[in-house]
Structure formats: C-alpha cells, structure tokens
Design a protein around this motif. Structure first.
Motif, PDB file in Angstrom:
ATOM      1  N   ASN A 171       0.826  -1.215   0.000  1.00  0.00           N
ATOM      2  CA  ASN A 171       0.000   0.000   0.000  1.00  0.00           C
ATOM      3  C   ASN A 171       0.858   1.261   0.000  1.00  0.00           C
ATOM      4  O   ASN A 171       0.553   2.224  -0.704  1.00  0.00           O
ATOM      5  CB  ASN A 171      -0.956   0.010   1.189  1.00  0.00           C
ATOM      6  CG  ASN A 171      -2.081  -0.992   1.040  1.00  0.00           C
ATOM      7  OD1 ASN A 171      -2.459  -1.348  -0.071  1.00  0.00           O
ATOM      8  ND2 ASN A 171      -2.621  -1.456   2.153  1.00  0.00           N
ATOM      9  N   VAL A 228       2.233   1.720  -3.530  1.00  0.00           N
ATOM     10  CA  VAL A 228       1.200   2.204  -4.453  1.00  0.00           C
ATOM     11  C   VAL A 228       1.003   3.704  -4.270  1.00  0.00           C
ATOM     12  O   VAL A 228       0.975   4.464  -5.242  1.00  0.00           O
ATOM     13  CB  VAL A 228      -0.132   1.436  -4.258  1.00  0.00           C
ATOM     14  CG1 VAL A 228      -1.284   2.134  -4.960  1.00  0.00           C
ATOM     15  CG2 VAL A 228       0.010   0.009  -4.758  1.00  0.00           C
ATOM     16  N   ILE A 229       0.879   4.144  -3.035  1.00  0.00           N
ATOM     17  CA  ILE A 229       0.670   5.572  -2.759  1.00  0.00           C
ATOM     18  C   ILE A 229       1.879   6.381  -3.204  1.00  0.00           C
ATOM     19  O   ILE A 229       1.736   7.451  -3.806  1.00  0.00           O
ATOM     20  CB  ILE A 229       0.377   5.806  -1.259  1.00  0.00           C
ATOM     21  CG1 ILE A 229      -0.953   5.181  -0.859  1.00  0.00           C
ATOM     22  CG2 ILE A 229       0.409   7.293  -0.924  1.00  0.00           C
ATOM     23  CD1 ILE A 229      -2.164   5.775  -1.549  1.00  0.00           C
ATOM     24  N   THR A 230       3.073   5.892  -2.950  1.00  0.00           N
ATOM     25  CA  THR A 230       4.293   6.593  -3.364  1.00  0.00           C
ATOM     26  C   THR A 230       4.332   6.726  -4.881  1.00  0.00           C
ATOM     27  O   THR A 230       4.640   7.797  -5.412  1.00  0.00           O
ATOM     28  CB  THR A 230       5.544   5.835  -2.865  1.00  0.00           C
ATOM     29  OG1 THR A 230       5.474   5.750  -1.442  1.00  0.00           O
ATOM     30  CG2 THR A 230       6.813   6.543  -3.265  1.00  0.00           C
ATOM     31  N   TYR A 231       3.991   5.671  -5.591  1.00  0.00           N
ATOM     32  CA  TYR A 231       3.949   5.705  -7.057  1.00  0.00           C
ATOM     33  C   TYR A 231       2.916   6.714  -7.540  1.00  0.00           C
ATOM     34  O   TYR A 231       3.179   7.520  -8.428  1.00  0.00           O
ATOM     35  CB  TYR A 231       3.637   4.298  -7.594  1.00  0.00           C
ATOM     36  CG  TYR A 231       3.458   4.263  -9.090  1.00  0.00           C
ATOM     37  CD1 TYR A 231       4.566   4.255  -9.935  1.00  0.00           C
ATOM     38  CD2 TYR A 231       2.193   4.262  -9.656  1.00  0.00           C
ATOM     39  CE1 TYR A 231       4.403   4.234 -11.317  1.00  0.00           C
ATOM     40  CE2 TYR A 231       2.028   4.245 -11.033  1.00  0.00           C
ATOM     41  CZ  TYR A 231       3.133   4.232 -11.857  1.00  0.00           C
ATOM     42  OH  TYR A 231       2.960   4.226 -13.221  1.00  0.00           O
ATOM     43  N   GLN A 232       1.720   6.672  -6.937  1.00  0.00           N
ATOM     44  CA  GLN A 232       0.657   7.589  -7.339  1.00  0.00           C
ATOM     45  C   GLN A 232       1.040   9.044  -7.077  1.00  0.00           C
ATOM     46  O   GLN A 232       0.738   9.926  -7.882  1.00  0.00           O
ATOM     47  CB  GLN A 232      -0.651   7.242  -6.625  1.00  0.00           C
ATOM     48  CG  GLN A 232      -1.270   5.952  -7.126  1.00  0.00           C
ATOM     49  CD  GLN A 232      -2.489   5.526  -6.318  1.00  0.00           C
ATOM     50  OE1 GLN A 232      -2.637   5.875  -5.153  1.00  0.00           O
ATOM     51  NE2 GLN A 232      -3.360   4.749  -6.951  1.00  0.00           N
ATOM     52  N   LEU A 233       1.705   9.304  -5.960  1.00  0.00           N
ATOM     53  CA  LEU A 233       2.170  10.663  -5.668  1.00  0.00           C
ATOM     54  C   LEU A 233       3.195  11.121  -6.694  1.00  0.00           C
ATOM     55  O   LEU A 233       3.184  12.274  -7.123  1.00  0.00           O
ATOM     56  CB  LEU A 233       2.755  10.742  -4.255  1.00  0.00           C
ATOM     57  CG  LEU A 233       1.742  10.752  -3.116  1.00  0.00           C
ATOM     58  CD1 LEU A 233       2.452  10.582  -1.777  1.00  0.00           C
ATOM     59  CD2 LEU A 233       0.929  12.026  -3.129  1.00  0.00           C
ATOM     60  N   GLN A 289       3.367  10.074  -9.842  1.00  0.00           N
ATOM     61  CA  GLN A 289       2.626  10.325 -11.072  1.00  0.00           C
ATOM     62  C   GLN A 289       1.901  11.672 -11.010  1.00  0.00           C
ATOM     63  O   GLN A 289       1.882  12.425 -11.982  1.00  0.00           O
ATOM     64  CB  GLN A 289       1.612   9.198 -11.327  1.00  0.00           C
ATOM     65  CG  GLN A 289       2.250   7.869 -11.669  1.00  0.00           C
ATOM     66  CD  GLN A 289       3.030   7.937 -12.964  1.00  0.00           C
ATOM     67  OE1 GLN A 289       2.523   8.381 -13.976  1.00  0.00           O
ATOM     68  NE2 GLN A 289       4.282   7.531 -12.917  1.00  0.00           N
ATOM     69  N   LEU A 290       1.316  11.971  -9.866  1.00  0.00           N
ATOM     70  CA  LEU A 290       0.620  13.243  -9.682  1.00  0.00           C
ATOM     71  C   LEU A 290       1.590  14.413  -9.810  1.00  0.00           C
ATOM     72  O   LEU A 290       1.286  15.420 -10.458  1.00  0.00           O
ATOM     73  CB  LEU A 290      -0.076  13.267  -8.317  1.00  0.00           C
ATOM     74  CG  LEU A 290      -0.833  14.542  -7.963  1.00  0.00           C
ATOM     75  CD1 LEU A 290      -1.953  14.800  -8.967  1.00  0.00           C
ATOM     76  CD2 LEU A 290      -1.387  14.442  -6.556  1.00  0.00           C
ATOM     77  N   ARG A 325       2.343  14.983 -13.435  1.00  0.00           N
ATOM     78  CA  ARG A 325       1.217  15.641 -14.116  1.00  0.00           C
ATOM     79  C   ARG A 325       1.178  17.121 -13.771  1.00  0.00           C
ATOM     80  O   ARG A 325       0.911  17.964 -14.634  1.00  0.00           O
ATOM     81  CB  ARG A 325      -0.107  14.965 -13.741  1.00  0.00           C
ATOM     82  CG  ARG A 325      -0.294  13.612 -14.402  1.00  0.00           C
ATOM     83  CD  ARG A 325      -1.739  13.114 -14.392  1.00  0.00           C
ATOM     84  NE  ARG A 325      -2.430  13.249 -13.144  1.00  0.00           N
ATOM     85  CZ  ARG A 325      -2.673  12.254 -12.277  1.00  0.00           C
ATOM     86  NH1 ARG A 325      -2.262  11.030 -12.538  1.00  0.00           N
ATOM     87  NH2 ARG A 325      -3.335  12.483 -11.167  1.00  0.00           N
TER      88      ARG A 325
END
Length: 84
Positions: free
Chosen positions: A22, A25-30, A32-33, A36
């Motif tokens: 988890n 996943v959050i680190t990856y999503q951050l 990516q954000l 962007r």
C-alpha cells in the motif's frame, strides 16, 4: 549469551507485506501526480506566453487601424466602421 531468533506469524508477515504494498502504491501515485502537475505548469507557462503575445498583437492591430481609420468602432461581423 546467545540471541534467540524468532519469526513473526504468517498472518503478521502478510499484514506487513500488505502495508508495504500500500505504501508503494501511494508513493507511485504521488510521483505520477507530481509529474502531471509539472506538465500542467509547463503548459500553463506556454499558454501565458502565447496570451501575452496575443495582447501585443491586439495592440499592434488596434494601433494600425486607429492610424488608418481614426478613433472608430469596427463591426467584426460586417467590417462596418462607425466613427466615435
């Protein structure tokens, strides 16, 4: 004195693995954000530069028309000139 080696339970190990997954996943999503947001910032800078160029172009067109037709209004649909 010998160190006694023990292990966590399978359930605890799965809980730790799930937690780590988890976090990943959050680190990856951050990440990516953040990328962007950088792209949006770059796009915003390009658009701001283009907007400034358009304002200069508007002034040049206005000055040219004012020199030719004086202080007048131009109907953009018909091209009709109305003196003020």
């Amino acid at each position: 004195m010998a160190i006694k080696q023990t292990k966590v339970t399978e359930e605890e190990l799965k809980e730790l693995e799930n937690f780590q997954q988890n976090i990943n996943v959050i680190t990856y999503q951050l990440g990516q954000l953040t990328l962007r947001k950088l792209n949006i910032k770059e796009e915003e800078e390009v658009l701001q530069t283009r907007y400034k160029q358009l304002l200069l172009e508007e002034k040049e067109i206005g000055d040219k028309l004012k020199e030719k037709y004086g202080d007048a209004s131009i109907d953009l649909k018909t091209g009709a000139i109305t003196n003020n």
